[in-house]
Design a protein around this motif. Sequence first.
Motif, PDB file in Angstrom:
ATOM      1  N   LEU A  39       3.076  -5.174 -15.265  1.00 34.71           N
ATOM      2  CA  LEU A  39       1.764  -5.143 -14.713  1.00 34.71           C
ATOM      3  C   LEU A  39       1.707  -5.131 -13.132  1.00 34.71           C
ATOM      4  O   LEU A  39       0.642  -4.487 -12.700  1.00 34.71           O
ATOM      5  CB  LEU A  39       1.136  -6.546 -14.941  1.00 34.71           C
ATOM      6  CG  LEU A  39       0.752  -6.960 -16.478  1.00 34.71           C
ATOM      7  CD1 LEU A  39       0.208  -8.248 -16.775  1.00 34.71           C
ATOM      8  CD2 LEU A  39      -0.214  -5.792 -16.903  1.00 34.71           C
ATOM      9  N   PHE A  40       2.625  -5.102 -12.672  1.00 40.97           N
ATOM     10  CA  PHE A  40       2.767  -5.018 -11.213  1.00 40.97           C
ATOM     11  C   PHE A  40       3.170  -3.639 -10.786  1.00 40.97           C
ATOM     12  O   PHE A  40       2.649  -2.991  -9.824  1.00 40.97           O
ATOM     13  CB  PHE A  40       3.825  -5.909 -10.347  1.00 40.97           C
ATOM     14  CG  PHE A  40       3.874  -5.942  -8.991  1.00 40.97           C
ATOM     15  CD1 PHE A  40       2.866  -6.567  -8.184  1.00 40.97           C
ATOM     16  CD2 PHE A  40       5.135  -5.298  -8.550  1.00 40.97           C
ATOM     17  CE1 PHE A  40       3.515  -6.379  -6.632  1.00 40.97           C
ATOM     18  CE2 PHE A  40       5.155  -5.233  -7.063  1.00 40.97           C
ATOM     19  CZ  PHE A  40       4.474  -5.625  -6.355  1.00 40.97           C
ATOM     20  N   VAL A  41       4.193  -3.003 -11.431  1.00 42.96           N
ATOM     21  CA  VAL A  41       4.900  -1.738 -10.833  1.00 42.96           C
ATOM     22  C   VAL A  41       3.830  -0.449 -11.368  1.00 42.96           C
ATOM     23  O   VAL A  41       3.483   0.242 -10.827  1.00 42.96           O
ATOM     24  CB  VAL A  41       6.249  -1.616 -11.540  1.00 42.96           C
ATOM     25  CG1 VAL A  41       6.599  -0.157 -11.521  1.00 42.96           C
ATOM     26  CG2 VAL A  41       7.186  -2.577 -10.816  1.00 42.96           C
ATOM     27  N   ILE A  42       3.178  -0.519 -12.601  1.00 40.49           N
ATOM     28  CA  ILE A  42       2.484   0.389 -12.949  1.00 40.49           C
ATOM     29  C   ILE A  42       1.336   0.687 -12.037  1.00 40.49           C
ATOM     30  O   ILE A  42       1.229   1.846 -11.726  1.00 40.49           O
ATOM     31  CB  ILE A  42       1.971   0.451 -14.566  1.00 40.49           C
ATOM     32  CG1 ILE A  42       3.382   0.477 -15.477  1.00 40.49           C
ATOM     33  CG2 ILE A  42       0.889   1.276 -14.905  1.00 40.49           C
ATOM     34  CD1 ILE A  42       2.891   0.233 -16.927  1.00 40.49           C
ATOM     35  N   PRO A  43       0.461  -0.066 -11.788  1.00 44.43           N
ATOM     36  CA  PRO A  43      -0.583   0.013 -10.757  1.00 44.43           C
ATOM     37  C   PRO A  43      -0.119   0.538  -9.227  1.00 44.43           C
ATOM     38  O   PRO A  43      -0.764   1.194  -8.727  1.00 44.43           O
ATOM     39  CB  PRO A  43      -1.472  -1.087 -10.732  1.00 44.43           C
ATOM     40  CG  PRO A  43      -1.195  -2.140 -11.929  1.00 44.43           C
ATOM     41  CD  PRO A  43       0.493  -1.569 -12.203  1.00 44.43           C
ATOM     42  N   PHE A  44       0.967  -0.039  -8.888  1.00 45.90           N
ATOM     43  CA  PHE A  44       1.592   0.111  -7.618  1.00 45.90           C
ATOM     44  C   PHE A  44       2.163   1.726  -7.706  1.00 45.90           C
ATOM     45  O   PHE A  44       1.839   2.286  -6.512  1.00 45.90           O
ATOM     46  CB  PHE A  44       2.657  -1.204  -7.544  1.00 45.90           C
ATOM     47  CG  PHE A  44       3.231  -0.617  -6.002  1.00 45.90           C
ATOM     48  CD1 PHE A  44       2.626  -1.056  -4.767  1.00 45.90           C
ATOM     49  CD2 PHE A  44       4.641  -0.151  -5.921  1.00 45.90           C
ATOM     50  CE1 PHE A  44       3.263  -0.830  -3.454  1.00 45.90           C
ATOM     51  CE2 PHE A  44       5.003   0.223  -4.574  1.00 45.90           C
ATOM     52  CZ  PHE A  44       4.368  -0.173  -3.467  1.00 45.90           C
ATOM     53  N   LEU A  48       0.942   4.889  -5.050  1.00 42.53           N
ATOM     54  CA  LEU A  48       2.256   5.316  -4.114  1.00 42.53           C
ATOM     55  C   LEU A  48       2.054   6.569  -3.690  1.00 42.53           C
ATOM     56  O   LEU A  48       1.889   7.498  -4.289  1.00 42.53           O
ATOM     57  CB  LEU A  48       3.560   5.315  -5.271  1.00 42.53           C
ATOM     58  CG  LEU A  48       4.790   4.943  -4.256  1.00 42.53           C
ATOM     59  CD1 LEU A  48       4.501   3.713  -3.384  1.00 42.53           C
ATOM     60  CD2 LEU A  48       6.076   4.869  -5.195  1.00 42.53           C
ATOM     61  N   GLY A  49       2.066   6.874  -2.464  1.00 38.45           N
ATOM     62  CA  GLY A  49       2.008   8.030  -1.737  1.00 38.45           C
ATOM     63  C   GLY A  49       0.405   8.443  -1.441  1.00 38.45           C
ATOM     64  O   GLY A  49       0.043   9.597  -0.757  1.00 38.45           O
ATOM     65  N   GLU A  50      -0.526   7.543  -1.823  1.00 41.45           N
ATOM     66  CA  GLU A  50      -1.879   7.945  -1.637  1.00 41.45           C
ATOM     67  C   GLU A  50      -2.361   7.491  -0.323  1.00 41.45           C
ATOM     68  O   GLU A  50      -3.786   7.408  -0.089  1.00 41.45           O
ATOM     69  CB  GLU A  50      -2.785   7.416  -2.852  1.00 41.45           C
ATOM     70  CG  GLU A  50      -2.461   8.258  -4.042  1.00 41.45           C
ATOM     71  CD  GLU A  50      -3.404   7.711  -5.090  1.00 41.45           C
ATOM     72  OE1 GLU A  50      -4.579   7.001  -4.785  1.00 41.45           O
ATOM     73  OE2 GLU A  50      -3.436   8.026  -6.347  1.00 41.45           O
ATOM     74  N   LEU A  55      -3.792   1.439  -1.545  1.00 41.27           N
ATOM     75  CA  LEU A  55      -3.343   0.119  -1.580  1.00 41.27           C
ATOM     76  C   LEU A  55      -4.100  -0.832  -1.497  1.00 41.27           C
ATOM     77  O   LEU A  55      -4.334  -1.801  -2.123  1.00 41.27           O
ATOM     78  CB  LEU A  55      -1.957   0.018  -0.848  1.00 41.27           C
ATOM     79  CG  LEU A  55      -1.200  -1.034  -0.962  1.00 41.27           C
ATOM     80  CD1 LEU A  55      -0.294  -0.889  -2.456  1.00 41.27           C
ATOM     81  CD2 LEU A  55       0.002  -1.115   0.019  1.00 41.27           C
ATOM     82  N   ILE A  56      -4.982  -1.082  -0.400  1.00 42.12           N
ATOM     83  CA  ILE A  56      -5.926  -2.106   0.067  1.00 42.12           C
ATOM     84  C   ILE A  56      -6.880  -2.143  -1.113  1.00 42.12           C
ATOM     85  O   ILE A  56      -7.359  -3.214  -1.534  1.00 42.12           O
ATOM     86  CB  ILE A  56      -6.326  -1.780   1.316  1.00 42.12           C
ATOM     87  CG1 ILE A  56      -5.459  -2.104   2.405  1.00 42.12           C
ATOM     88  CG2 ILE A  56      -7.647  -2.724   1.666  1.00 42.12           C
ATOM     89  CD1 ILE A  56      -5.952  -1.841   3.935  1.00 42.12           C
ATOM     90  N   ALA A  57      -7.407  -0.943  -1.366  1.00 36.75           N
ATOM     91  CA  ALA A  57      -8.396  -0.786  -2.664  1.00 36.75           C
ATOM     92  C   ALA A  57      -7.943  -1.546  -4.125  1.00 36.75           C
ATOM     93  O   ALA A  57      -8.553  -2.361  -4.762  1.00 36.75           O
ATOM     94  CB  ALA A  57      -8.855   0.507  -2.974  1.00 36.75           C
ATOM     95  N   LEU A  58      -6.552  -1.326  -4.431  1.00 39.77           N
ATOM     96  CA  LEU A  58      -5.918  -1.897  -5.428  1.00 39.77           C
ATOM     97  C   LEU A  58      -5.749  -3.314  -5.339  1.00 39.77           C
ATOM     98  O   LEU A  58      -6.238  -3.984  -5.999  1.00 39.77           O
ATOM     99  CB  LEU A  58      -4.380  -1.404  -5.527  1.00 39.77           C
ATOM    100  CG  LEU A  58      -3.736  -1.723  -6.649  1.00 39.77           C
ATOM    101  CD1 LEU A  58      -4.279  -1.440  -7.995  1.00 39.77           C
ATOM    102  CD2 LEU A  58      -2.119  -1.208  -6.584  1.00 39.77           C
ATOM    103  N   TYR A  59      -5.327  -3.923  -4.173  1.00 39.38           N
ATOM    104  CA  TYR A  59      -5.024  -5.423  -4.223  1.00 39.38           C
ATOM    105  C   TYR A  59      -6.340  -5.858  -3.864  1.00 39.38           C
ATOM    106  O   TYR A  59      -6.426  -7.408  -3.565  1.00 39.38           O
ATOM    107  CB  TYR A  59      -3.892  -5.699  -3.289  1.00 39.38           C
ATOM    108  CG  TYR A  59      -2.686  -5.081  -3.923  1.00 39.38           C
ATOM    109  CD1 TYR A  59      -2.160  -5.949  -5.017  1.00 39.38           C
ATOM    110  CD2 TYR A  59      -1.726  -4.325  -3.499  1.00 39.38           C
ATOM    111  CE1 TYR A  59      -1.222  -5.497  -5.776  1.00 39.38           C
ATOM    112  CE2 TYR A  59      -0.501  -3.899  -4.010  1.00 39.38           C
ATOM    113  CZ  TYR A  59      -0.401  -4.214  -5.317  1.00 39.38           C
ATOM    114  OH  TYR A  59       0.823  -4.110  -6.060  1.00 39.38           O
TER     115      TYR A  59
END
Length: 126
Positions: A39-44, A48-50, A55-59
């Motif tokens: 659950l952590f790696v797939i969204p991360f 990645l590279g964006e 990353l801030i929007a994800l978390y």
Amino acid sequence: MSYRTPRARAAFLGSAHDGVHHWWTIKLTSFALVPLTILFVIPFAGVLGEGREALIALYSQPFHAIVAVLMITVTFYHLFLGLQVVMQDYIHDKGQLMAGHVAAMGICGLGGFAGVFAILKIAFTG
């Protein structure tokens, strides 16, 4: 019938009755890490590279922030338990063993705190 010598009984040497609990705790944390890692790696990996904004929007999303906090917490706790076992197996001097436990607790505690703080800062400040 006891197989311990009278000296061992007098000095309270022998089983500390904590091995099974420690073993189960390590197994539970390792089993918990399997779904948390997925659950952590797939969204991360998806962001990645964006860039930083992605990353801030994800978390900033509560689900991903909670998964990240759980992942960091369980990982550092599992690391501490593993280090504890290794030190108990290979360090025989009580002073060095105590210093190793304190160092492991400090490193794992600070690492976990820093990771959780970073995720919570992103989650609440966006």
